[in-house]
Design a protein around this motif. Structure first.
Motif, PDB file in Angstrom:
ATOM      1  N   GLY A 111      50.239  46.406  14.173  1.00 32.09           N
ATOM      2  CA  GLY A 111      49.217  45.732  12.988  1.00 32.09           C
ATOM      3  C   GLY A 111      47.568  46.088  13.855  1.00 32.09           C
ATOM      4  N   ASP A 112      46.724  45.332  13.285  1.00 31.47           N
ATOM      5  CA  ASP A 112      45.142  45.629  13.457  1.00 31.47           C
ATOM      6  C   ASP A 112      44.622  45.092  14.760  1.00 31.47           C
ATOM      7  OD1 ASP A 112      45.343  47.468  10.885  1.00 31.47           O
ATOM      8  OD2 ASP A 112      43.335  46.770  10.213  1.00 31.47           O
ATOM      9  N   LEU A 114      41.702  44.789  15.393  1.00 36.17           N
ATOM     10  CA  LEU A 114      40.531  44.114  14.495  1.00 36.17           C
ATOM     11  C   LEU A 114      41.259  43.030  14.414  1.00 36.17           C
ATOM     12  CD1 LEU A 114      37.186  44.486  14.564  1.00 36.17           C
ATOM     13  CD2 LEU A 114      38.095  45.669  12.019  1.00 36.17           C
ATOM     14  N   ASN A 115      41.840  42.803  13.445  1.00 39.60           N
ATOM     15  CA  ASN A 115      41.971  41.812  13.026  1.00 39.60           C
ATOM     16  C   ASN A 115      43.183  40.747  13.788  1.00 39.60           C
ATOM     17  OD1 ASN A 115      42.328  40.422  10.225  1.00 39.60           O
ATOM     18  ND2 ASN A 115      44.217  40.612   9.981  1.00 39.60           N
ATOM     19  N   GLY A 116      43.216  41.433  15.257  1.00 40.00           N
ATOM     20  CA  GLY A 116      43.443  39.423  15.862  1.00 40.00           C
ATOM     21  C   GLY A 116      44.862  40.412  16.609  1.00 40.00           C
ATOM     22  N   CYS A 117      46.127  41.230  16.057  1.00 45.67           N
ATOM     23  CA  CYS A 117      46.645  41.874  15.981  1.00 45.67           C
ATOM     24  C   CYS A 117      47.250  41.790  17.889  1.00 45.67           C
ATOM     25  CB  CYS A 117      47.236  42.589  15.907  1.00 45.67           C
ATOM     26  SG  CYS A 117      48.923  42.905  15.765  1.00 45.67           S
ATOM     27  N   ARG A 118      48.503  41.290  17.581  1.00 45.19           N
ATOM     28  CA  ARG A 118      48.454  41.032  19.798  1.00 45.19           C
ATOM     29  C   ARG A 118      49.514  41.387  19.968  1.00 45.19           C
ATOM     30  NH1 ARG A 118      51.555  36.346  19.222  1.00 45.19           N
ATOM     31  NH2 ARG A 118      51.753  36.422  21.347  1.00 45.19           N
TER      32      ARG A 118
END
Length: 263
Positions: A111-112, A114-118
């Motif tokens: 998961g990205d 940059l898009n906040g994937c933890r």
């Protein structure tokens, strides 16, 4: 064997058998495989350094990949279609069984960020001696302690305690229901069992006792031919004779496993 990096250093022990359809990827820098091993067809290896001990078997269609060193000990058995991921690092001890279609993962990312994937992690996986993943197991970067065992189809997400059994998805400790992988066997019983292995071996291979003598050296040590075994420590002093090689292959993997004493 296909070697995609011309600078890869490959060290192979004697009596090690490699299928022709093995690929060493471009990330491979140093590959060391011990004595008496077997690597099956379509095995793909792509790690900077791989160290494999003696008498280890890796069956067909297995993938070993990653950016960190991967270590696999003596007498290990890895079933076909297994994935061993060493992006976070991988250390597999001696006498470890990894059943068919298992997956050992030392990292998790997709998961990205940059898009906040933890979920973006990597961690070295440590598998101690005598661990057994029965088959179709999926294992996250845990610490599997000596003699622990995961039953068929287990999803292992937490550390495994010594000589305890796990099952399910996620895998839970089922020692209360299933007991342990190993039970205690006294030295007298071990000597009796080991001598029976010897007798069966010479009978099945038409070997005279005079050509491969059996001798009890002391309370825990046995001599078979010119090879000395310590039943208590599960060790032996290799001579690399043909008889020794055949006997070791005979007792592996479900009768007995011994670790070489390095001089």
């Amino acid at each position: 064997m296909e070697i995609r990096n011309s600078s890869t250093i490959v060290n192979l022990g004697e009596k090690t058998l490699l299928d022709e359809k093995i690929t060493l990827g471009s990330n491979c820098k140093k590959i060391t495989i011990g004595y008496g091993c077997f690597i099956g067809e379509n095995v793909y290896i792509d790690v900077p350094e791989l160290v494999i001990g003696d008498y280890t078997t890796i069956h067909k269609n297995t993938t070993i990949h990653g950016s960190e060193k991967c270590e696999i000990g003596h007498n290990c058995w890895i079933g076909q279609n297994t994935i061993i991921d060493s992006i976070g690092g991988m250390k597999i001890g001696n006498n470890v069984g990894i059943g068919t279609y298992s997956q050992l993962w030392s990292h998790m990312k997709f998961g990205d960020m940059l898009n906040g994937c933890r979920w973006n992690t990597k961690k070295k996986m440590v598998i101690e001696d005598d661990v057994w993943f029965v088959g179709h197991c999926i294992v996250s970067p845990v610490h599997a302690k000596k003699g622990s065992m995961a039953m068929l189809g287990s999803l292992v997400v937490k550390d495994m305690e010594e000589n305890e059994i796990y099952a399910g998805s996620p895998a839970k400790n089922v020692k209360d229901k299933m007991g342990t992988q190993f039970s205690e066997i006294g030295i007298k019983e071990k000597k009796k069992i080991f001598k029976n292995y010897y007798k069966s071996f010479i009978l099945e291979n038409s070997i005279r006792e005079a050509d491969l003598e059996y001798e009890e050296l002391d309370e825990v040590q046995i001599r078979v031919g010119n090879t000395r075994f310590n039943l208590e420590e599960r060790s032996y002093w290799p001579t690399r004779s043909d008889y020794e090689y055949k006997f070791m292959k005979y007792i592996l993997y479900d009768k007995a496993k011994f670790i070489p004493v390095v001089k």
